[in-house]
Motif scaffolding. Structure first.
Motif, mmCIF file in Angstrom:
data_model
loop_
_atom_site.group_PDB
_atom_site.id
_atom_site.type_symbol
_atom_site.label_atom_id
_atom_site.label_comp_id
_atom_site.label_asym_id
_atom_site.label_seq_id
_atom_site.Cartn_x
_atom_site.Cartn_y
_atom_site.Cartn_z
ATOM 1 N N ILE A 1 -28.673 110.176 -51.787
ATOM 2 C CA ILE A 1 -27.530 111.308 -51.978
ATOM 3 C C ILE A 1 -28.021 112.273 -50.841
ATOM 4 O O ILE A 1 -27.352 113.066 -50.203
ATOM 5 C CB ILE A 1 -27.296 111.916 -53.311
ATOM 6 C CG1 ILE A 1 -26.740 110.800 -54.035
ATOM 7 C CG2 ILE A 1 -26.422 113.220 -53.081
ATOM 8 C CD1 ILE A 1 -26.650 111.470 -55.842
ATOM 9 N N ALA A 2 -29.182 112.749 -51.012
ATOM 10 C CA ALA A 2 -29.699 113.938 -50.170
ATOM 11 C C ALA A 2 -29.643 113.390 -48.666
ATOM 12 O O ALA A 2 -29.398 114.109 -47.908
ATOM 13 C CB ALA A 2 -31.396 114.120 -50.618
ATOM 14 N N ARG A 3 -30.046 112.235 -48.219
ATOM 15 C CA ARG A 3 -30.126 111.757 -47.036
ATOM 16 C C ARG A 3 -28.472 111.821 -46.710
ATOM 17 O O ARG A 3 -28.316 112.356 -45.643
ATOM 18 C CB ARG A 3 -30.578 110.294 -46.836
ATOM 19 C CG ARG A 3 -30.736 109.868 -45.430
ATOM 20 C CD ARG A 3 -30.999 108.365 -45.506
ATOM 21 N NE ARG A 3 -29.704 107.567 -46.150
ATOM 22 C CZ ARG A 3 -29.918 106.509 -46.805
ATOM 23 N NH1 ARG A 3 -31.098 105.908 -47.026
ATOM 24 N NH2 ARG A 3 -28.931 105.886 -47.264
ATOM 25 N N ASN A 4 -27.576 111.495 -47.203
ATOM 26 C CA ASN A 4 -26.065 111.513 -46.852
ATOM 27 C C ASN A 4 -25.654 112.810 -46.704
ATOM 28 O O ASN A 4 -24.914 113.312 -45.761
ATOM 29 C CB ASN A 4 -25.410 110.653 -47.906
ATOM 30 C CG ASN A 4 -25.399 109.263 -47.842
ATOM 31 O OD1 ASN A 4 -25.999 108.644 -46.833
ATOM 32 N ND2 ASN A 4 -25.223 108.435 -49.008
ATOM 33 N N CYS A 5 -26.154 113.677 -47.775
ATOM 34 C CA CYS A 5 -25.756 115.209 -47.445
ATOM 35 C C CYS A 5 -26.235 115.910 -46.282
ATOM 36 O O CYS A 5 -25.517 116.415 -45.530
ATOM 37 C CB CYS A 5 -26.077 115.893 -48.758
ATOM 38 S SG CYS A 5 -24.978 115.540 -50.425
#
Length: 178
Positions: A79-83
């Protein structure tokens, strides 16, 4: 610190337990910070990204069919990578507006165009103005095809689809030319 399994943390978070939020923050925030900083971010960016991560997590776990198929660490990292990737991509889209600052203002170019952006701009320079307008409306402004068809005075969706196809073909041809 008491340790919890991923499933226990998810259940507690789903129940609104603030302690679970604190545990997730304590355990996983350093990982998010490290990722963001390794990818040209700052600690403040990491805080923003972690808030987005928590919002996505809380939203996802409320779904009745939610099932954690990886470790919580892997899930939060993804999720962090995508955000962060989305934030970088969105900021790059805003960069052409920065060209409005006159060079004589003494401001150095803090965001030089990456080679891929320069290539795409070169391709766009070789297509018709009409196609530039169409592609910008569809892909940059994300206008619905029906709205674009009305603005351009096209008869129907089929005509609009044909125009889009022709413009993409122009762009492909420009990309293949040296």
């Amino acid at each position: 610190m008491t340790t919890f399994t991923d499933q226990e943390l998810i259940l507690q978070l789903k129940a609104g337990d603030r302690h679970a939020t604190a545990v997730i923050y304590q355990v996983y925030f350093p990982m998010v910070t490290a990722y963001v900083q390794q990818h040209n971010g700052h600690p403040a960016d990491a805080e923003d990204v972690f808030q987005e991560v928590m919002l996505v997590l809380v939203q996802k776990i409320q779904s009745p069919d939610f099932r954690l198929t990886a470790s919580l660490k892997t899930y939060l990292y993804a999720i962090a990578r995508n955000c962060w990737t989305k934030r970088l991509r969105d900021n790059r889209l805003l960069l052409p507006g920065a060209e409005a600052i006159p060079e004589e203002a003494g401001m150095p170019d803090l965001f030089p165009d990456p080679p891929a952006t320069a290539r795409v701009q070169g391709w766009l320079a070789r297509i018709t103005d009409n196609c530039k307008h169409v592609l910008k409306a569809l892909f940059y402004s994300r206008q619905p095809m029906a709205l674009l068809a009305r603005k351009m005075g096209w008869k129907n969706k089929h005509t609009a689809d044909n125009q889009k196809y022709k413009c993409l073909q122009q762009l492909r041809k420009a990309a293949l030319e040296k």
